[in-house]
Design an enzyme around this catalytic site. Structure first.
Site, short mmCIF file in Angstrom:
data_model
loop_
_atom_site.label_atom_id
_atom_site.label_comp_id
_atom_site.label_asym_id
_atom_site.label_seq_id
_atom_site.Cartn_x
_atom_site.Cartn_y
_atom_site.Cartn_z
N GLY A 72 -18.73 -9.20 5.74
CA GLY A 72 -17.93 -7.97 6.52
C GLY A 72 -18.52 -7.58 7.85
O GLY A 72 -18.28 -7.46 9.01
N THR A 73 -19.98 -8.00 7.80
CA THR A 73 -20.85 -7.68 9.09
C THR A 73 -20.37 -8.59 10.21
O THR A 73 -20.25 -8.32 11.39
CB THR A 73 -22.44 -7.84 8.90
OG1 THR A 73 -22.73 -7.10 8.05
CG2 THR A 73 -22.94 -8.03 10.15
N ASN A 152 -18.69 4.01 3.16
CA ASN A 152 -19.47 3.43 1.94
C ASN A 152 -20.32 4.53 1.55
O ASN A 152 -21.25 4.29 0.27
CB ASN A 152 -20.22 2.33 2.49
CG ASN A 152 -20.84 2.50 3.76
OD1 ASN A 152 -20.24 2.95 4.92
ND2 ASN A 152 -22.33 2.19 3.99
N GLN A 182 -15.17 -1.32 1.91
CA GLN A 182 -15.29 -0.62 0.92
C GLN A 182 -13.85 -0.14 0.07
O GLN A 182 -13.91 0.51 -1.13
CB GLN A 182 -16.02 0.63 0.92
CG GLN A 182 -17.52 0.38 1.33
CD GLN A 182 -18.28 -0.18 0.05
OE1 GLN A 182 -17.93 0.22 -0.88
NE2 GLN A 182 -19.45 -0.78 0.62
N SER A 202 -14.96 -8.00 2.45
CA SER A 202 -16.08 -8.88 2.13
C SER A 202 -15.87 -9.05 0.71
O SER A 202 -15.57 -8.14 -0.06
CB SER A 202 -17.23 -8.10 2.63
OG SER A 202 -18.33 -8.73 2.03
N HIS A 204 -18.24 -9.87 -1.57
CA HIS A 204 -18.90 -9.44 -2.74
C HIS A 204 -18.94 -8.16 -3.08
O HIS A 204 -19.48 -7.61 -3.96
CB HIS A 204 -20.57 -9.79 -2.08
CG HIS A 204 -20.98 -9.06 -1.04
ND1 HIS A 204 -21.88 -8.00 -1.47
CD2 HIS A 204 -20.84 -8.77 -0.08
CE1 HIS A 204 -22.41 -7.28 -0.40
NE2 HIS A 204 -21.64 -7.83 0.65
N THR A 240 -17.91 -25.69 9.71
CA THR A 240 -17.15 -25.97 8.39
C THR A 240 -17.04 -24.86 7.49
O THR A 240 -18.15 -24.22 7.12
CB THR A 240 -18.15 -27.10 7.66
OG1 THR A 240 -18.26 -28.09 8.72
CG2 THR A 240 -17.51 -27.71 6.57
N CYS A 325 -33.45 5.20 4.29
CA CYS A 325 -34.35 5.81 5.21
C CYS A 325 -34.60 4.96 6.19
O CYS A 325 -35.02 3.78 5.98
CB CYS A 325 -35.59 6.44 4.77
SG CYS A 325 -35.40 7.72 3.81
#
Ligand code: PLP
Length: 379
Positions: A72-73, A152, A182, A202, A204, A240, A325
């Site tokens: 996703g990033t 998220n 999300q 994404s 995962h 690839t 944090c």
């Protein structure tokens, strides 16, 4: 691992059986390079094509509008940098929200340092972004709008379609990007109904493997590639293709239930969880009443998030601290929602997948009562 209560599904999900099976199949039987011109290459290419088609079916778009990438990033970076750089002659304003994922916010900041002007729309106390605020932020100089579909941390669902309407009404050249990481798999994500030009997801987060994602880019839209090289993925993403991970994503898609049907069951589980947690007399709910029922942000005033997280972990219950944090300042999303320091410092994010049950909610409520009995309150 035995008998765990996993309530951190917005961080990542456990790969489902079909995903694992297909990854194994790719690694052992289908390990050719999809670009090779011989049989092994064709076999690998055919598998990649199958998953591309399945994903296009899930998003209601064309297969040649799907580009595989690593996560996703990467999708968010590709969309924002690629679009801003391709559009810079038409204007320099970027509109986004103050509560996007860091992969959007940090990329917009990077674009600001290159001379683009950015507007960050503020949320309300439940993390929601108003349609009016979106409409007011977009003008004829806006070249890019990036709004997530589901936040998220709060679970707030964003009015992405309002951005499409505003772009049209203001005759803005802006491309509309939606981070659906999300949302995908949890609510129906139809790219044309959303009006998105680009959309990120994404694997995962949907019981697929880590290291694989995809971006939808509407046919006819050209953005600059992030990676150049051999020209894979129609020149947008050289490198690839990871056939095992793409096949793992395909496995996750094959097992994914209809989001609408699942949503009904999840709403019930959420309301049961809220009832159980509020019943302890210890918990405040930070998510709004109309948030995605898979994400529940709570606070346990008087107890620090991290202390609670580790107490729960010792009981084999896994959640996220709402205050991931940075320099002790707590969650920027909750801060933008205007919550007090005490609420932010005691926040936890509970996030569900289709595999959670009422027993998990019971275990969490019981463990929080036990935490309050054993942990010292902060002053
Ligand atoms: N966007 C949102 C809304 C997310 O929640 C996340 C991950 O938590 C990402 C993007 C980044 O996805 P990835 O972990 O695949 O890079």
């Amino acid at each position: 691992m035995k008998n765990i209560v996993y309530l951190d599904n917005s961080s990542t999900t456990k790969p489902c059986e079909t995903a694992v099976k297909r990854i194994n199949e790719a690694l052992t039987l289908c390990w050719g390079n999809p670009s090779s011109l011989h049989l092994l290459g064709f076999e690998a290419e055919a598998k990649v094509k199958e998953v591309r088609q399945a994903l296009a079916g899930a998003l209601a778009c064309r297969a040649d509008e799907i580009y595989f990438n690593s996560c996703g990033t990467e999708g968010n970076n590709t969309a924002l940098l690629g679009a801003a750089h391709a559009m810079h002659r038409r204007g320099n304003r970027i509109v986004t929200t103050a509560v996007e994922h860091p992969s959007v916010l940090e990329t917009v900041k990077r674009l600001e340092s290159e001379g683009f002007e950015a507007v960050y729309i503020k949320p309300d106390k439940f993390g929601r972004i108003s349609e009016d605020a979106i409409a007011n932020a977009i003008d004829e100089k806006t070249i890019l709008v990036s709004i997530m579909l589901v936040n998220n941390e709060s679970g707030a669902v964003m009015p992405v379609t309002a951005a499409r309407r505003a772009i049209k009404e203001k005759a803005s050249p802006a491309l509309l990007h939606c981070d659906a990481v999300q949302a995908f798999g949890k609510i129906p994500v139809n790219v044309s109904e959303l009006g998105a030009d680009m959309l990120t997801l994404s694997a995962h987060k949907i019981h697929g493997p880590k290291g694989i994602g995809a971006i939808y880019i509407k046919k006819g839209i050209h953005i600059n590639p992030l990676l150049t090289g051999g020209g894979q993925e129609n020149g947008l993403r050289s490198g690839t293709e990871s056939v095992p991970l793409i096949m793992g994503l395909g496995g996750a898609l094959a097992e994914m239930p209809d989001p609408k049907t699942q949503l009904k069951a999840q709403k019930e589980l959420l309301s049961y969880t809220c009832e159980r947690l509020l019943g302890t007399g210890l918990v405040r709910i930070n998510s709004g009443p109309d948030a995605l029922p898979y994400i529940l942000n709570i606070s346990v005033p008087g107890y620090r998030s991290e202390t609670l997280l580790h107490f729960l972990e010792n009981q084999n219950i896994f959640v996220s601290s709402g205050s991931a944090c940075s320099k002790g300042r707590g969650s920027y999303v909750l801060r933008e929602m205007g919550l007090s320091r005490e609420i932010i410092d005691s926040a936890l994010r509970i996030s569900f997948s289709r595999f959670n049950t009422k027993d998990d909610a019971d275990a969490l409520a019981t463990a929080l009562v036990s935490a309050a009995a054993h942990l010292r309150r902060v002053k």
